[in-house]
Design a protein around this motif. Structure first.
Motif, PDB file in Angstrom:
ATOM      1  N   ARG A  30      42.006 -58.930  -1.454  1.00  0.00           N
ATOM      2  CA  ARG A  30      43.105 -58.559  -2.333  1.00  0.00           C
ATOM      3  C   ARG A  30      43.586 -57.123  -2.110  1.00  0.00           C
ATOM      4  N   ILE A  31      42.663 -56.184  -1.860  1.00  0.00           N
ATOM      5  CA  ILE A  31      43.074 -54.781  -1.738  1.00  0.00           C
ATOM      6  C   ILE A  31      43.156 -54.325  -0.282  1.00  0.00           C
ATOM      7  N   GLY A  32      42.685 -55.148   0.652  1.00  0.00           N
ATOM      8  CA  GLY A  32      42.716 -54.790   2.058  1.00  0.00           C
ATOM      9  C   GLY A  32      41.320 -54.621   2.623  1.00  0.00           C
ATOM     10  N   LEU A  33      41.030 -55.335   3.705  1.00  0.00           N
ATOM     11  CA  LEU A  33      39.689 -55.297   4.302  1.00  0.00           C
ATOM     12  C   LEU A  33      39.354 -53.899   4.820  1.00  0.00           C
ATOM     13  N   LYS A  34      40.296 -53.291   5.515  1.00  0.00           N
ATOM     14  CA  LYS A  34      40.046 -51.971   6.087  1.00  0.00           C
ATOM     15  C   LYS A  34      39.800 -50.941   4.992  1.00  0.00           C
ATOM     16  N   ARG A  35      40.605 -50.967   3.942  1.00  0.00           N
ATOM     17  CA  ARG A  35      40.457 -49.993   2.863  1.00  0.00           C
ATOM     18  C   ARG A  35      39.082 -50.106   2.216  1.00  0.00           C
ATOM     19  N   LEU A  36      38.656 -51.322   1.896  1.00  0.00           N
ATOM     20  CA  LEU A  36      37.356 -51.502   1.251  1.00  0.00           C
ATOM     21  C   LEU A  36      36.224 -51.081   2.181  1.00  0.00           C
ATOM     22  N   TYR A  37      36.348 -51.417   3.461  1.00  0.00           N
ATOM     23  CA  TYR A  37      35.311 -51.059   4.431  1.00  0.00           C
ATOM     24  C   TYR A  37      35.127 -49.542   4.493  1.00  0.00           C
ATOM     25  N   GLN A  38      36.213 -48.794   4.612  1.00  0.00           N
ATOM     26  CA  GLN A  38      36.102 -47.347   4.758  1.00  0.00           C
ATOM     27  C   GLN A  38      35.652 -46.671   3.465  1.00  0.00           C
ATOM     28  N   TRP A  39      36.108 -47.172   2.325  1.00  0.00           N
ATOM     29  CA  TRP A  39      35.632 -46.618   1.062  1.00  0.00           C
ATOM     30  C   TRP A  39      34.123 -46.838   0.909  1.00  0.00           C
ATOM     31  N   GLY A  40      33.642 -47.978   1.352  1.00  0.00           N
ATOM     32  CA  GLY A  40      32.200 -48.237   1.300  1.00  0.00           C
ATOM     33  C   GLY A  40      31.419 -47.247   2.137  1.00  0.00           C
ATOM     34  N   GLN A  41      31.899 -46.963   3.346  1.00  0.00           N
ATOM     35  CA  GLN A  41      31.217 -45.997   4.203  1.00  0.00           C
ATOM     36  C   GLN A  41      31.202 -44.612   3.561  1.00  0.00           C
ATOM     37  N   LEU A  42      32.320 -44.227   2.958  1.00  0.00           N
ATOM     38  CA  LEU A  42      32.412 -42.907   2.344  1.00  0.00           C
ATOM     39  C   LEU A  42      31.455 -42.779   1.158  1.00  0.00           C
ATOM     40  N   VAL A  43      31.407 -43.797   0.313  1.00  0.00           N
ATOM     41  CA  VAL A  43      30.502 -43.773  -0.840  1.00  0.00           C
ATOM     42  C   VAL A  43      29.054 -43.646  -0.377  1.00  0.00           C
ATOM     43  N   PHE A  44      28.703 -44.378   0.663  1.00  0.00           N
ATOM     44  CA  PHE A  44      27.334 -44.308   1.152  1.00  0.00           C
ATOM     45  C   PHE A  44      26.997 -42.907   1.651  1.00  0.00           C
ATOM     46  N   ALA A  45      27.866 -42.323   2.460  1.00  0.00           N
ATOM     47  CA  ALA A  45      27.584 -41.009   3.044  1.00  0.00           C
ATOM     48  C   ALA A  45      27.416 -39.940   1.957  1.00  0.00           C
ATOM     49  N   VAL A  46      28.272 -39.984   0.934  1.00  0.00           N
ATOM     50  CA  VAL A  46      28.212 -38.966  -0.111  1.00  0.00           C
ATOM     51  C   VAL A  46      26.946 -39.110  -0.957  1.00  0.00           C
ATOM     52  N   THR A  47      26.616 -40.344  -1.357  1.00  0.00           N
ATOM     53  CA  THR A  47      25.471 -40.537  -2.249  1.00  0.00           C
ATOM     54  C   THR A  47      24.144 -40.278  -1.543  1.00  0.00           C
ATOM     55  N   THR A  48      24.115 -40.405  -0.219  1.00  0.00           N
ATOM     56  CA  THR A  48      22.869 -40.142   0.503  1.00  0.00           C
ATOM     57  C   THR A  48      22.420 -38.695   0.309  1.00  0.00           C
ATOM     58  N   LEU A  49      23.365 -37.782   0.166  1.00  0.00           N
ATOM     59  CA  LEU A  49      23.011 -36.380  -0.039  1.00  0.00           C
ATOM     60  C   LEU A  49      22.215 -36.187  -1.329  1.00  0.00           C
ATOM     61  N   LEU A  50      22.421 -37.083  -2.304  1.00  0.00           N
ATOM     62  CA  LEU A  50      21.729 -36.948  -3.577  1.00  0.00           C
ATOM     63  C   LEU A  50      20.240 -37.256  -3.466  1.00  0.00           C
ATOM     64  N   CYS A  51      19.823 -37.954  -2.385  1.00  0.00           N
ATOM     65  CA  CYS A  51      18.402 -38.239  -2.203  1.00  0.00           C
ATOM     66  C   CYS A  51      17.579 -36.951  -2.136  1.00  0.00           C
ATOM     67  N   PHE A  52      18.180 -35.868  -1.656  1.00  0.00           N
ATOM     68  CA  PHE A  52      17.454 -34.608  -1.529  1.00  0.00           C
ATOM     69  C   PHE A  52      17.157 -33.972  -2.881  1.00  0.00           C
ATOM     70  N   PHE A  53      17.832 -34.446  -3.922  1.00  0.00           N
ATOM     71  CA  PHE A  53      17.609 -33.904  -5.251  1.00  0.00           C
ATOM     72  C   PHE A  53      16.710 -34.820  -6.093  1.00  0.00           C
TER      73      PHE A  53
END
Length: 469
Positions: A78-101
């Motif tokens: 519904r919202i676009g395969l490419k858009r959802l794919y890239q947003w997923g990658q971005l969310v993962f990369a950002v939240t991984t930094l929180l593991c250090f805390f």
């Protein structure tokens, strides 16, 4: 920059860039899901929690994936395969930094849940993107390349995790997957962008799907961790009730979120059940083995990674060969032989000598990995080959969800065994062997003539030249 999906695949060099983006994203999900197993004993020690509680680091990640894979797949349309794919990658990369805390297990579990949301968003639409990247005549080759990426990433993860733990704190184990997310994001501009569908998103169906999986598996988890049996049973019962209502509702949908139309076919039902039990078996062994090697035999974390590696390394070699063989021999026969090998390897692992060396473990792991590789690849091909073309994406979602449900169930089994004091011996391997036997019987049952070619009347829907075996 948007690249509309062409009629029959992308042109080079855009196709190669898109393949690299998908491969990096696939490696990200596989590595992040597999690498944590090696770090569990260290996490349990550093956060001062019981080993059975530390298993939740893996279980939560897999549970969120299970709950959201199918709903995200529908949302991507519904919202676009490419858009959802890239947003997923971005969310993962950002939240991984929180593991250090993370200084406590609850905080780490929250971070892992958000990581899993990002991974699920990307994984849910990767198969659909592959169909737009490759020309039809090369789609099988593309799926084969993706399979090699999965196998090699699984082989790479334990060794990488062991090496990182040898020189750095455990949060760096999770951070090791971030470079793959960055590469996928940078190359993601080349991904195709198929036009979104106009139909409204089935929000109620998505919520019911997530609730069904979340309540059932979450209820089992609460029972494992010593909560009230009555409360745990009530949570599971609520999940079952939601599931019954959800399945009834899905039967009336043209393109259901849960592909109940595919599961009504006996060959697909047997294939899915066999895959489920096979994934439960593999996760039961792989997740319990680090505890056994460290607590029972005194292996260092770096040695544990090296001991586990022969399984995925062997699978990486055998799986493509099994796919080639499945073009010539029935998947039921190949799966039966594969599970026989797996049962032999798992039984040998259950009865390891009192002081095993690396070679004693390695050949057993290689034999078991070869068996699972010989089973899973033809099994997945049979599911796809037995599905109408217009439901191929749903079949891919079914395969991914079955894998995650099986792996999550396996993690729950290991947590229960650890809580009962049975997780550091040979019992998990024997349980895995029993589950492999069920998978083998499901595979052999498909050799019945009535099941080997169950859809003659729908042969026109299959890929031209493809024979269902």
């Amino acid at each position: 920059m948007t690249h509309p999906a062409p009629v029959d695949g992308l042109r080079t060099p855009q196709r190669f860039l898109a393949i690299a983006a998908i491969s990096a994203g696939t490696a990200l999900v596989v590595i992040d899901g597999a690498i944590a197993t090696v770090a569990l004993p260290t996490i349990a020690r550093d956060l001062n929690v019981a080993p059975s509680s530390a298993v939740a680091v893996v279980t939560v990640y897999q549970l969120v994936l299970v709950m959201t894979l199918l709903p995200f797949s529908g949302l991507g349309d519904r919202i676009g395969l490419k858009r959802l794919y890239q947003w997923g990658q971005l969310v993962f990369a950002v939240t991984t930094l929180l593991c250090f805390f993370a200084k406590s297990l609850p905080f780490l579990l929250i971070v892992r849940a958000v990581q899993a949301l990002g991974a699920a968003a990307a994984l849910s639409v990767s198969s659909a993107l592959l169909r737009s990247i490759y020309p039809t005549r090369q789609l099988g080759r593309g799926l084969g390349i993706n399979s090699v990426v999965v196998s090699s990433s699984a082989a790479f993860a334990p060794t990488l995790g062991g090496l990182i733990l040898g020189v750095a704190p455990w949060p760096w184990v999770f951070a090791s997957a971030v470079p793959f997310a960055i590469v996928s994001l940078l190359l993601g501009r080349a991904l195709p962008a198929p036009a979104p569908r106009e139909e409204p998103f089935d929000v109620l169906g998505a919520v019911m799907c997530a609730g069904m999986f979340g309540l059932v598996i979450g209820g089992l988890e609460t029972a494992v961790h010593g909560d009230s049996p009555v409360v745990s049973a009530a949570i599971v019962a609520a999940g079952v009730l939601v599931g019954i209502l959800f399945i009834r509702r899905e039967r009336g949908e043209v393109a259901p979120i849960l592909p109940v139309d595919l599961l009504s076919k006996p060959v697909l039902a047997l294939s899915t059940l066999g895959a489920f039990t096979a994934f439960v078996a593999s996760m039961t062994l792989l997740l319990s083995l680090p505890f056994r090697l460290q607590h029972g035999f005194g292996f260092a974390p770096s040695e544990i990674g090296a001991a586990i590696a022969p399984w995925p390394l062997t699978t990486m070699i055998v799986a493509p060969l099994a796919g080639w063989l499945s073009d010539r021999y029935p998947a039921g026969l190949l799966g039966g032989v594969g599970m026989a090998l797996a049962i032999a390897g798992l039984t040998a692992l259950a009865f390891l000598p009192a002081d095993p060396d690396y070679l004693a473990i390695a050949w057993r792991m290689a034999l078991t990995g070869a068996g699972f590789g010989l089973f899973l690849s033809p099994n997945a091909r049979l599911i796809i080959g037995s599905t109408p073309r217009e439901r191929a994406a749903a079949a891919g979602g079914l395969i991914s969800t079955t894998r995650m449900v099986g792996q999550t169930t396996g993690a729950t089994v290991v947590a229960a065994l650890l809580a009962m004091g049975l997780g550091t011996g040979g019992d998990p391997a024997l349980i895995a062997a029993a589950l492999a036997l069920v998978a083998g019987l499901c595979s052999l049952a498909r050799l019945r003539p009535s099941l080997r070619n169950p859809r003659r009347d729908e042969a026109a829907d299959a890929q031209p030249g493809t024979q269902v075996r």
